[in-house]
Design a protein around this motif. Structure first.
Motif, PDB file in Angstrom:
ATOM      1  N   ALA A 192     -21.685   3.297   1.529  1.00 32.82           N
ATOM      2  CA  ALA A 192     -21.990   3.734   2.893  1.00 32.82           C
ATOM      3  C   ALA A 192     -21.010   4.807   3.367  1.00 32.82           C
ATOM      4  CB  ALA A 192     -21.960   2.539   3.837  1.00 32.82           C
ATOM      5  N   VAL A 193     -19.738   4.665   3.009  1.00 31.71           N
ATOM      6  CA  VAL A 193     -18.719   5.604   3.478  1.00 31.71           C
ATOM      7  C   VAL A 193     -18.705   6.883   2.637  1.00 31.71           C
ATOM      8  CG1 VAL A 193     -16.248   5.969   3.808  1.00 31.71           C
ATOM      9  CG2 VAL A 193     -17.283   3.772   4.438  1.00 31.71           C
ATOM     10  N   CYS A 194     -18.783   6.740   1.319  1.00 29.62           N
ATOM     11  CA  CYS A 194     -18.602   7.889   0.420  1.00 29.62           C
ATOM     12  C   CYS A 194     -19.918   8.528  -0.016  1.00 29.62           C
ATOM     13  CB  CYS A 194     -17.817   7.455  -0.819  1.00 29.62           C
ATOM     14  SG  CYS A 194     -16.174   6.807  -0.438  1.00 29.62           S
ATOM     15  N   GLY A 195     -21.031   7.848   0.206  1.00 28.51           N
ATOM     16  CA  GLY A 195     -22.316   8.380  -0.228  1.00 28.51           C
ATOM     17  C   GLY A 195     -22.566   8.123  -1.695  1.00 28.51           C
ATOM     18  N   GLY A 196     -23.824   7.961  -2.056  1.00 27.17           N
ATOM     19  CA  GLY A 196     -24.153   7.690  -3.452  1.00 27.17           C
ATOM     20  C   GLY A 196     -24.061   6.219  -3.772  1.00 27.17           C
ATOM     21  N   SER A 197     -24.295   5.895  -5.033  1.00 27.42           N
ATOM     22  CA  SER A 197     -24.263   4.516  -5.505  1.00 27.42           C
ATOM     23  C   SER A 197     -23.026   4.307  -6.368  1.00 27.42           C
ATOM     24  CB  SER A 197     -25.529   4.227  -6.315  1.00 27.42           C
ATOM     25  OG  SER A 197     -25.505   2.934  -6.856  1.00 27.42           O
ATOM     26  N   PHE A 198     -22.391   3.126  -6.228  1.00 25.00           N
ATOM     27  CA  PHE A 198     -21.170   2.840  -6.981  1.00 25.00           C
ATOM     28  C   PHE A 198     -21.340   1.584  -7.833  1.00 25.00           C
ATOM     29  CE2 PHE A 198     -19.561   5.749  -3.895  1.00 25.00           C
ATOM     30  CZ  PHE A 198     -18.466   6.363  -4.494  1.00 25.00           C
ATOM     31  N   THR A 199     -20.512   1.493  -8.872  1.00 29.63           N
ATOM     32  CA  THR A 199     -20.480   0.290  -9.695  1.00 29.63           C
ATOM     33  C   THR A 199     -19.812  -0.842  -8.912  1.00 29.63           C
ATOM     34  OG1 THR A 199     -18.316   0.893 -10.610  1.00 29.63           O
ATOM     35  CG2 THR A 199     -20.262   1.656 -11.807  1.00 29.63           C
ATOM     36  N   LEU A 200     -19.974  -2.056  -9.394  1.00 28.87           N
ATOM     37  CA  LEU A 200     -19.200  -3.164  -8.836  1.00 28.87           C
ATOM     38  C   LEU A 200     -17.731  -2.927  -9.152  1.00 28.87           C
ATOM     39  CD1 LEU A 200     -21.456  -6.163  -9.873  1.00 28.87           C
ATOM     40  CD2 LEU A 200     -21.039  -5.377  -7.529  1.00 28.87           C
ATOM     41  N   PRO A 201     -16.820  -3.383  -8.284  1.00 29.55           N
ATOM     42  CA  PRO A 201     -15.387  -3.142  -8.532  1.00 29.55           C
ATOM     43  C   PRO A 201     -14.890  -3.894  -9.759  1.00 29.55           C
ATOM     44  CG  PRO A 201     -15.686  -4.613  -6.667  1.00 29.55           C
ATOM     45  CD  PRO A 201     -17.044  -4.107  -7.014  1.00 29.55           C
ATOM     46  N   THR A 202     -13.986  -3.268 -10.472  1.00 25.83           N
ATOM     47  CA  THR A 202     -13.276  -3.926 -11.568  1.00 25.83           C
ATOM     48  C   THR A 202     -11.813  -4.045 -11.177  1.00 25.83           C
ATOM     49  OG1 THR A 202     -12.875  -1.807 -12.686  1.00 25.83           O
ATOM     50  CG2 THR A 202     -14.851  -3.014 -13.321  1.00 25.83           C
ATOM     51  N   TYR A 203     -11.153  -5.102 -11.636  1.00 25.04           N
ATOM     52  CA  TYR A 203      -9.790  -5.405 -11.207  1.00 25.04           C
ATOM     53  C   TYR A 203      -8.864  -5.479 -12.409  1.00 25.04           C
ATOM     54  CZ  TYR A 203     -12.125  -6.836  -6.883  1.00 25.04           C
ATOM     55  OH  TYR A 203     -12.898  -6.858  -5.740  1.00 25.04           O
ATOM     56  N   SER A 204      -7.617  -5.129 -12.174  1.00 26.03           N
ATOM     57  CA  SER A 204      -6.571  -5.319 -13.179  1.00 26.03           C
ATOM     58  C   SER A 204      -5.311  -5.800 -12.469  1.00 26.03           C
ATOM     59  CB  SER A 204      -6.313  -4.026 -13.952  1.00 26.03           C
ATOM     60  OG  SER A 204      -5.834  -3.020 -13.088  1.00 26.03           O
ATOM     61  N   LEU A 205      -4.522  -6.555 -13.180  1.00 24.72           N
ATOM     62  CA  LEU A 205      -3.322  -7.156 -12.592  1.00 24.72           C
ATOM     63  C   LEU A 205      -2.110  -6.779 -13.423  1.00 24.72           C
ATOM     64  CD1 LEU A 205      -2.419  -9.100 -10.317  1.00 24.72           C
ATOM     65  CD2 LEU A 205      -2.619 -10.957 -11.967  1.00 24.72           C
ATOM     66  N   ASP A 206      -1.083  -6.256 -12.733  1.00 24.51           N
ATOM     67  CA  ASP A 206       0.165  -5.884 -13.387  1.00 24.51           C
ATOM     68  C   ASP A 206       1.301  -6.599 -12.659  1.00 24.51           C
ATOM     69  OD1 ASP A 206       2.224  -4.754 -14.777  1.00 24.51           O
ATOM     70  OD2 ASP A 206       2.052  -2.777 -13.843  1.00 24.51           O
ATOM     71  N   GLY A 207       1.655  -7.754 -13.168  1.00 24.56           N
ATOM     72  CA  GLY A 207       2.647  -8.565 -12.473  1.00 24.56           C
ATOM     73  C   GLY A 207       2.055  -9.084 -11.166  1.00 24.56           C
ATOM     74  N   THR A 208       2.704  -8.731 -10.058  1.00 24.67           N
ATOM     75  CA  THR A 208       2.197  -9.157  -8.748  1.00 24.67           C
ATOM     76  C   THR A 208       1.326  -8.080  -8.088  1.00 24.67           C
ATOM     77  OG1 THR A 208       4.211  -8.311  -7.687  1.00 24.67           O
ATOM     78  CG2 THR A 208       4.207 -10.641  -8.373  1.00 24.67           C
ATOM     79  N   GLU A 252      -2.216  -7.629  -1.971  1.00 20.62           N
ATOM     80  CA  GLU A 252      -3.164  -8.473  -1.248  1.00 20.62           C
ATOM     81  C   GLU A 252      -4.627  -8.182  -1.587  1.00 20.62           C
ATOM     82  OE1 GLU A 252      -2.080 -10.898   0.733  1.00 20.62           O
ATOM     83  OE2 GLU A 252      -0.041 -10.305   0.148  1.00 20.62           O
ATOM     84  N   ILE A 253      -4.848  -7.248  -2.481  1.00 26.45           N
ATOM     85  CA  ILE A 253      -6.216  -6.785  -2.672  1.00 26.45           C
ATOM     86  C   ILE A 253      -7.133  -7.858  -3.264  1.00 26.45           C
ATOM     87  CG2 ILE A 253      -6.086  -5.820  -5.030  1.00 26.45           C
ATOM     88  CD1 ILE A 253      -7.451  -3.311  -3.796  1.00 26.45           C
ATOM     89  N   LEU A 254      -6.560  -8.767  -4.065  1.00 27.96           N
ATOM     90  CA  LEU A 254      -7.381  -9.827  -4.657  1.00 27.96           C
ATOM     91  C   LEU A 254      -7.661 -10.964  -3.684  1.00 27.96           C
ATOM     92  CD1 LEU A 254      -5.786 -10.074  -8.228  1.00 27.96           C
ATOM     93  CD2 LEU A 254      -7.995  -9.102  -7.619  1.00 27.96           C
ATOM     94  N   ARG A 255      -6.968 -10.969  -2.535  1.00 25.70           N
ATOM     95  CA  ARG A 255      -7.143 -12.062  -1.576  1.00 25.70           C
ATOM     96  C   ARG A 255      -8.175 -11.735  -0.503  1.00 25.70           C
ATOM     97  NH1 ARG A 255      -0.742 -13.655  -0.652  1.00 25.70           N
ATOM     98  NH2 ARG A 255      -0.270 -13.990  -2.872  1.00 25.70           N
ATOM     99  N   SER A 256      -8.849 -10.611  -0.660  1.00 30.87           N
ATOM    100  CA  SER A 256      -9.872 -10.221   0.308  1.00 30.87           C
ATOM    101  C   SER A 256     -11.025 -11.215   0.297  1.00 30.87           C
ATOM    102  CB  SER A 256     -10.398  -8.819  -0.031  1.00 30.87           C
ATOM    103  OG  SER A 256     -11.576  -8.552   0.672  1.00 30.87           O
TER     104      SER A 256
END
Length: 430
Positions: A187-203, A170-174
């Protein structure tokens, strides 16, 4: 590490003269002073006692490396014991120097020790780089659920450079945007993060973010050779490691001219290679110190090393015989100095570490000693003028500031050495 220990013990044996050589040397000394001694005939009757003393002196030197004492010949009733002991000690020192010069096995012992450190550091780094942060994982999982980001598995790993990996159908349906997810993770982990990257393996889908740099460095370096010299005896450079550390350094070969330039020039690629691959500063400097101290020329080098943590915004100077550096913060100038000796002089690295936190807009200036070596002005006056210059010109970009500072140093008086100037301006990462 165990090989290093074994070879070091062997080296200590090889670097000490053998007992037969020491015994023969002691007999020669006794014979020299006994030749015209009024008690020579009496001593000949005690030949066995003389042999005992010779063997005793040789054995103790072999065991402890210490020289003879007056008490060694005192009980023999020798009238020239002071002269005998003095010459035995002088000859012993000469024999030890000759043995040490012939034997270089201690270099192999150090090499194995350094290799052991590098391997151990790499293993330790690998263990911490992907260690799971259970507290951050639990907090982020709850924050994702509250924001409608549904994932089946989530992990936050790494001590310093954190990675976030989430998986699930369900992660892509957010409904959350990539920017909203990044902001939440920061905000939760502290520091600055990259934009998320996604990969799909079947479903099944996965989402990955990694911590990114909080700071970046604008850098410039300039140098000029001592008047009358064609080759500059300094070398400077910068490099970055894969762990997001930035390094800047100046190496100043002792003296000036080709020999000083060659020594500093050898230091540059050594520091660049070792630091860019993530080796510790301490191990790097220890290996460089051993390398310089065992060259066939007695030309040493100062090392002024700056390390900047681009993730945490922390920095430190490591100075081995280097001249003062300067930090300019909103027009205020701070001097960072040390009282250490160059690499290659001592068997152990003599360095001072100064740590500090960075602020956006900080200007860091590193100079070789030529910047404050003048035949007409004292070092203190030169440093004062340099600080006053920085107080007024710090706002310039790195290239202009380095060029203008070098012109100022060259113009103001009679410079007595090579000069190198490196400028680092700290900025928030874009």
């Amino acid at each position: 590490s165990s090989l290093s220990s074994m070879i070091k013990n062997m080296s200590e044996v090889f670097r000490t003269p053998d007992k037969q050589s020491l015994s023969d040397m002691c007999r020669d000394v006794f014979a020299k002073y006994c030749a015209d001694c009024p008690r020579a005939n009496e001593c000949k009757k005690a030949k066995e006692r003389e042999e005992d003393i010779v063997d005793s002196i040789a054995a103790r030197i072999m065991k402890s490396g210490r020289s003879a004492k007056k008490t060694d010949v005192l009980r023999f009733g020798c009238l020239k014991k002071d002269d005998i002991v003095k010459e035995i000690n002088e000859r012993t020192a000469k024999l030890i120097r000759e043995s040490a010069n012939r034997d270089k096995t201690h270099i192999f012992a150090f090499d194995y020790s350094a290799a052991a450190k590098i391997i151990a550091d790499t293993v330790a780094k690998s263990e911490t780089a992907y260690a799971v942060d259970k507290a951050a994982t639990g907090s982020l999982f709850a924050a994702f659920e509250n924001s409608g980001i549904i994932c089946e598995n989530l992990v936050v790993c790494g001590e310093r450079k954190k990675y976030i990996i989430a998986t699930g159908r369900e992660i892509l349906r957010s409904g959350a945007s990539a920017q909203e997810i990044r902001t939440l993770c920061s905000a939760v982990c502290g520091g600055s993060f990259t934009l998320p990257t996604y990969s799909l393996d079947g479903t099944n889908a996965s989402m990955t973010l990694e911590r990114t740099r909080a700071f970046e460095v604008e850098y410039a370096g300039r140098q000029s050779a001592k008047k009358g010299e064609k080759v500059c005896g300094d070398a400077f450079g910068v490099t970055e490691s894969r762990e997001d550390f930035f390094y800047g350094f100046i190496c100043d070969g002792m003296g000036s001219g080709p020999l000083a330039g060659a020594t500093a020039g050898l230091c540059k690629p050594f520091l660049t290679q070792m630091l860019s691959f993530g080796n510790k500063k301490s191990t790097t400097l220890e290996m460089l110190n051993m390398f310089i101290s065992n060259k066939n020329t007695e030309c040493f080098s100062t090392v002024d090393l700056l390390e900047i943590d681009l993730l945490e915004g922390k920095a430190c100077f490591v100075k081995s015989g280097a001249s003062a550096s300067y930090i300019v913060r909103r027009g205020d100038v701070f001097k960072i100095a040390s009282g250490t000796v160059p690499l290659g002089i001592l068997s152990e690295v003599n360095a001072e570490i100064t740590e500090f936190s960075l602020c956006e807009g900080d200007v860091i200036v590193m100079c070789s000693d030529g910047a404050c070596t003048d035949t007409e002005m004292g070092e203190e006056e030169c440093e004062m003028r340099l600080a006053e210059f920085l107080e007024h010109e710090w706002h310039l970009d790195a290239c202009k500031l380095a060029e203008k500072l070098l012109s100022e140093v060259n113009y103001r008086g009679k410079r007595a050495d090579d000069v190198s100037i490196c400028v680092y301006k700290i900025k928030k990462a874009k």
